[in-house]
Design an enzyme around this catalytic site. Structure first.
Site, PDB file in Angstrom:
ATOM      1  N   GLU A  27      -3.830  -9.480   3.718  1.00 19.45           N
ATOM      2  CA  GLU A  27      -4.574  -9.171   4.942  1.00 19.45           C
ATOM      3  C   GLU A  27      -5.705 -10.148   5.212  1.00 19.45           C
ATOM      4  OE1 GLU A  27      -3.413  -7.004   2.858  1.00 19.45           O
ATOM      5  OE2 GLU A  27      -2.710  -5.200   3.880  1.00 19.45           O
ATOM      6  N   GLU A  71       0.828  -1.212   0.000  1.00 17.13           N
ATOM      7  CA  GLU A  71       0.000   0.000   0.000  1.00 17.13           C
ATOM      8  C   GLU A  71       0.862   1.262   0.000  1.00 17.13           C
ATOM      9  OE1 GLU A  71      -2.404  -1.601   3.336  1.00 17.13           O
ATOM     10  OE2 GLU A  71      -4.099  -0.905   2.138  1.00 17.13           O
TER      11      GLU A  71
HETATM   12  N1  CAA Z   1       4.461  -7.671  11.638  1.00 21.27           N
HETATM   13  C1  CAA Z   1       5.219  -8.063  12.665  1.00 21.27           C
HETATM   14  N2  CAA Z   1       6.071  -9.114  12.608  1.00 21.27           N
HETATM   15  C2  CAA Z   1       6.153  -9.785  11.451  1.00 21.27           C
HETATM   16  C3  CAA Z   1       5.373  -9.427  10.333  1.00 21.27           C
HETATM   17  C4  CAA Z   1       4.508  -8.303  10.447  1.00 21.27           C
HETATM   18  N3  CAA Z   1       3.768  -7.882   9.423  1.00 21.27           N
HETATM   19  N4  CAA Z   1       5.679 -10.276   9.332  1.00 21.27           N
HETATM   20  C5  CAA Z   1       6.595 -11.133   9.796  1.00 21.27           C
HETATM   21  N5  CAA Z   1       6.887 -10.842  11.076  1.00 21.27           N
HETATM   22  C6  CAA Z   1       7.867 -11.507  11.926  1.00 21.27           C
HETATM   23  C7  CAA Z   1       7.493 -12.954  12.206  1.00 21.27           C
HETATM   24  O1  CAA Z   1       6.642 -13.064  13.319  1.00 21.27           O
HETATM   25  C8  CAA Z   1       8.832 -13.596  12.448  1.00 21.27           C
HETATM   26  O2  CAA Z   1       9.213 -13.264  13.757  1.00 21.27           O
HETATM   27  P1  CAA Z   1      10.096 -14.285  14.632  1.00 21.27           P
HETATM   28  O3  CAA Z   1      11.365 -14.485  13.856  1.00 21.27           O
HETATM   29  O4  CAA Z   1      10.249 -13.584  15.933  1.00 21.27           O
HETATM   30  O5  CAA Z   1       9.260 -15.535  14.718  1.00 21.27           O
HETATM   31  C9  CAA Z   1       9.763 -12.837  11.512  1.00 21.27           C
HETATM   32  O6  CAA Z   1       9.072 -11.626  11.187  1.00 21.27           O
HETATM   33  C10 CAA Z   1      10.052 -13.562  10.226  1.00 21.27           C
HETATM   34  O7  CAA Z   1       8.838 -13.995   9.639  1.00 21.27           O
HETATM   35  P2  CAA Z   1       8.686 -15.444   8.970  1.00 21.27           P
HETATM   36  O8  CAA Z   1       9.230 -16.484   9.877  1.00 21.27           O
HETATM   37  O9  CAA Z   1       7.268 -15.557   8.544  1.00 21.27           O
HETATM   38  O10 CAA Z   1       9.683 -15.298   7.732  1.00 21.27           O
HETATM   39  P3  CAA Z   1       9.514 -15.778   6.234  1.00 21.27           P
HETATM   40  O11 CAA Z   1      10.733 -15.313   5.533  1.00 21.27           O
HETATM   41  O12 CAA Z   1       9.126 -17.220   6.194  1.00 21.27           O
HETATM   42  O13 CAA Z   1       8.266 -14.953   5.650  1.00 21.27           O
HETATM   43  C11 CAA Z   1       6.915 -13.033   5.187  1.00 21.27           C
HETATM   44  C12 CAA Z   1       8.330 -13.579   5.500  1.00 21.27           C
HETATM   45  C13 CAA Z   1       6.466 -13.550   3.825  1.00 21.27           C
HETATM   46  C14 CAA Z   1       7.012 -11.532   5.168  1.00 21.27           C
HETATM   47  C15 CAA Z   1       5.923 -13.529   6.256  1.00 21.27           C
HETATM   48  O14 CAA Z   1       6.432 -13.229   7.529  1.00 21.27           O
HETATM   49  C16 CAA Z   1       4.543 -12.909   6.176  1.00 21.27           C
HETATM   50  O15 CAA Z   1       3.713 -13.375   5.406  1.00 21.27           O
HETATM   51  N6  CAA Z   1       4.289 -11.866   6.999  1.00 21.27           N
HETATM   52  C17 CAA Z   1       2.979 -11.261   7.117  1.00 21.27           C
HETATM   53  C18 CAA Z   1       2.705 -10.349   5.977  1.00 21.27           C
HETATM   54  C19 CAA Z   1       1.368  -9.717   6.150  1.00 21.27           C
HETATM   55  O16 CAA Z   1       0.372 -10.350   6.424  1.00 21.27           O
HETATM   56  N7  CAA Z   1       1.343  -8.405   5.950  1.00 21.27           N
HETATM   57  C20 CAA Z   1       0.123  -7.664   6.084  1.00 21.27           C
HETATM   58  C21 CAA Z   1       0.049  -7.131   7.464  1.00 21.27           C
HETATM   59  S1  CAA Z   1      -1.517  -6.422   7.814  1.00 21.27           S
HETATM   60  C22 CAA Z   1      -1.497  -4.911   7.080  1.00 21.27           C
HETATM   61  O17 CAA Z   1      -0.564  -4.543   6.441  1.00 21.27           O
HETATM   62  C23 CAA Z   1      -2.754  -4.130   7.343  1.00 21.27           C
HETATM   63  C24 CAA Z   1      -2.841  -2.870   6.593  1.00 21.27           C
HETATM   64  O18 CAA Z   1      -3.433  -2.818   5.547  1.00 21.27           O
HETATM   65  C25 CAA Z   1      -2.321  -1.626   7.155  1.00 21.27           C
END
Ligand code: CAA
Length: 690
Positions: free
Chosen positions: A128, A108
């Site tokens: 999301e 975004e």
């Molecule tokens: N916020 C906080 N922490 C996050 C995060 C986030 N969005 N995404 C990942 N992390 C943290 C994980 O909890 C993990 O922490 P630990 O090492 O302490 O366990 C660390 O980052 C690494 O994450 P992964 O183990 O999942 O690493 P990966 O390389 O396998 O995957 C990723 C990376 C694809 C980014 C995956 O973490 C992911 O899918 N993250 C979520 C993405 C997401 O859903 N984003 C949307 C958020 S909601 C939003 O944005 C609302 C809005 O419109 C404003």
């Protein structure tokens, strides 16, 4: 270079101002990152020498989204909207330079930039929905303006991470730059747009795609219809759809208001809370307190699978898919041929089957009729009949055959692994790897730690699970382990309820409406009632015996607990109803009207109680691990977190009171666990256990 704050730098390269974010692990939009972006933009605007701006990230990825850990807390620092306004309203063109993943709030932010470049390995998405949310920072209004309603519907309701090349084709990314050279590529692109004096392209002002979709409500109606089954029970997909409808039909700012309102409803609701909890629960499950991450990982270059049945074949496919050669051992040539043929058929039947890929994977599978063939395997998984004597015999032989250091695993779904390990001279190498059927599809892997299993063997198994795409949960040795032990509670109550006045379809309906993909009786019909049933030993003592004797063995025979038509549609069966009533009369059971609420509480609360006992006994590390097991192995609805989360949601005092009531009426199978009593007395939740 100027340090803007702890996670942001601003520097200028020629005529381009570069804002660099560095907030490990994933550059999530925490208060620090938002402040850094806002102040970085201010610095770039104030910098008279900068004619364009690049936003780029250090580390493994571009911004991976809002910081999920901040949800629910008081807002600190700059708001995401302020940041986006600063970018979109900038008088100098802003370019997002994307590597890794631009997800959620990350994409975004990129969508408010005037241009986007990416390396080929990058991916973009709005995931999301998987957190029970919708993109709440204008994503629902901007994405359809670039990709059109249909593609936006697909992306936003699946959360898929779209590869950069496809993003380029859709116009989501303006240019791909050479892998590993993002910074150079983004700078060159920025210089180019300055030189060409390109306009400040604002996605919010685009209208060609949305105007083409306007006046075509069937796009949405068809999409809803085609996905009704997949979206059942979930709020977020429907809310995402409504936002895209708004993007198509309303001016940008009006659409934003719809997005705001619906986002507000989702973020304060119980579904998103459960789905966000699940995101962290899954990641938490990978952490074993006494097995640090730096524990040695044993090399696994070759895997042996004993048993070529449905389970053995499915297990083998996981490793073949990951590029690891597998030896499958069966006792008879015929069974081996059948096992290998089934694996091939599974590949050919899969939706994504590519013939060359099938051959490449099949080339990793060899068959053998002798356990000796496993001598050079690094991991052997036994997947034969659930009989202790057979398993002990196999492990005795494996102990003599397998090379030192090999991991000896059993796929038992509940037998005592300490007993199995005791026949070997290397109990430290023995572990349970409990796959769920179909093993090439189901995400869950229960990894069972026996008394002597070494930390290296545990760590190797956990890491290997990730490599083959499984969600692993470490559990202890207890009958049925975590998943089946809890399932036993639900099964017992379901079987009792049908003698007390509820019919199988009543029980199934309640559990289906709760969100399970199907109820226990429909499940039995699907699996086949005659699994483990032996005609010669059947004495007509259970409903199942009677049904099997009548050749009502489930869907495959056109009848089981239900009657089935030629398309396998189920109908309640008057025959079964009579059998059940006769049975109840013979047993002298008084039947009564049973409410849906009682069915639900009788099936679910004992599961919560059993989970508490498992925690008390240390057979699961944490409550959330139990929830991960139930979501990924047993179809617990994601939007209800898991049995332990659900117990917390209902209130443990209420669960306890109901269990006591049931105990008084129906005996000690409902006896509350000490942990449930304690937490309820202290007004605490399972989540409060540390
Ligand atoms: N916020 C906080 N922490 C996050 C995060 C986030 N969005 N995404 C990942 N992390 C943290 C994980 O909890 C993990 O922490 P630990 O090492 O302490 O366990 C660390 O980052 C690494 O994450 P992964 O183990 O999942 O690493 P990966 O390389 O396998 O995957 C990723 C990376 C694809 C980014 C995956 O973490 C992911 O899918 N993250 C979520 C993405 C997401 O859903 N984003 C949307 C958020 S909601 C939003 O944005 C609302 C809005 O419109 C404003």
């Amino acid at each position: 270079m100027t340090a803007i704050n702890a996670v942001t730098d601003y520097t200028r390269e020629g005529e381009v101002g570069v804002i660099t974010l560095n907030s490990p692990p994933v550059n999530a939009l925490s208060a620090g990152v938002r402040d850094g972006l806002a102040e970085g933009m201010a610095a770039a605007i104030a910098d008279a020498g900068a004619k364009a701006v690049v936003i780029i990230c250090e580390g493994r990825t571009f911004i991976a989204g809002a910081d999920i850990t901040e949800f629910g807390g008081a807002q600190k620092g700059a708001s995401l909207f302020d940041v986006q306004e600063a970018i979109e309203g900038s008088t100098k063109p802003v370019v997002a330079a994307i590597h890794g993943t631009a997800l959620g709030g990350g994409l975004e932010v990129a969508l408010t930039c005037h241009y986007r470049v990416a390396v080929p390995s990058a991916r973009c998405g709005l995931p999301e929905v998987n957190l029970g949310l919708l993109p709440g920072a204008g994503g629902t209004q901007r994405l359809p303006r670039i990709v059109g309603a249909q593609r936006a519907l697909e992306m936003m309701t699946s959360g898929e991470h779209v590869p950069a090349k496809a993003c380029l084709e859709m116009g989501l990314v303006d240019e791909l730059v050479e892998e590993g050279k993002l910074r150079e590529g983004a700078l060159a692109f920025a210089n180019k747009i300055v030189a060409e004096n390109r306009p400040l392209k604002k996605v919010r002002d685009l209208d060609d795609k949305t105007s083409a979709d306007r006046g075509h409500p069937e796009i949405f109606a068809n999409f809803r219809k085609a996905n009704a089954r997949k979206f059942r029970g979930f709020l977020a997909p429907e809310y995402n759809i409504q936002c895209i409808e708004a993007a198509v039909n309303l001016p940008f700012d009006e659409g934003l208001k719809v997005e705001r309102k619906l986002f507000g409803e989702l973020i304060t609701g119980s579904q998103s809370a459960a789905q966000r909890y699940s995101f962290f629960a899954e990641r938490q499950a990978a952490k074993i307190p006494d097995v640090p991450d730096d524990t040695a990982v044993l090399p696994i270059a070759k895997v042996g699978v004993i048993g070529g049945g449905t389970m053995g074949g499915g297990i083998a496919m996981n490793f073949m898919n990951a590029g690891i050669p597998v030896v499958m051992v069966e006792v008879k040539q015929e069974a081996l041929d059948r096992g290998i043929a089934t694996v091939r058929k599974n590949y050919e039947r899969s939706r994504t089957a590519v013939p060359a890929e099938t051959e490449a994977r099949m080339a990793r599978l060899t068959g053998a009729l002798d356990l000796e063939a496993l001598a050079d395997c690094d991991l052997v998984i036994e997947a034969v009949f659930e009989r202790m004597d057979i398993k002990k015999d196999i492990f005795t032989r494996l102990d003599a055959i397998c090379k030192p250091g090999a991991i000896l695993a059993t796929n038992t779904s509940g037998l005592n692994i300490d007993e199995i390990a005791s026949v070997t001279k290397r109990p430290e190498a023995v572990i349970g790897l409990h796959f769920f059927s179909p093993a090439n599809v189901m995400k869950l892997l229960e990894i069972v730690r026996a008394d002597h299993t070494s930390k290296e063997v545990i760590n190797t198994s956990m890491k290997l699970a990730k490599k083959i795409g499984k969600i692993a949960v470490l559990v202890g040795v207890t009958p049925g382990f975590v998943g089946n032990r809890i399932l036993g509670q639900r099964q017992r109550e379901a079987n009792k309820l049908i003698f007390e006045g509820a019919m199988p379809w009543d029980v199934d309906r309640v559990l289906y409406d709760f969100g399970f993909p199907m109820g226990p009786f429909a499940m039995s019909d699907l699996a086949g009632l005659d699994i483990g049933w032996v005609k010669e030993k059947s004495k007509g003592e259970t409903i199942r015996d009677v049904l099997c004797e009548m050749d009502r063995r489930g869907q495959k025979t056109g009848a089981g607990y239900y009657d089935y038509d030629e398309n396998r549609n189920a109908k309640p069966s008057p025959v079964v109803e009579k059998i059940i009533k006769d049975f109840a009369a013979k047993q002298g059971t008084n039947t009564r009207e049973i409410s849906d609420q009682e069915i639900l509480e009788r099936c679910i609360y004992p599961m919560i109680n059993e989970g508490a006992k498992i925690l008390e006994e240390g057979k699961a590390i944490r409550a959330s691990d139990i929830d991960v097991v139930w979501q990924n192995g047993y179809g617990w609805p994601v939007y209800r977190g898991g049995p332990m989360w659900y117990g917390d949601l209902v209130g443990l005092d209420k669960v306890l009171a109901k269990m006591k009531e049931f105990q008084a009426q129906m005996g000690d199978v409902f006896k509350p666990s000490a942990l449930l009593e304690k937490l309820a007395a202290e007004g605490k939740r399972f989540q409060d256990l540390k």
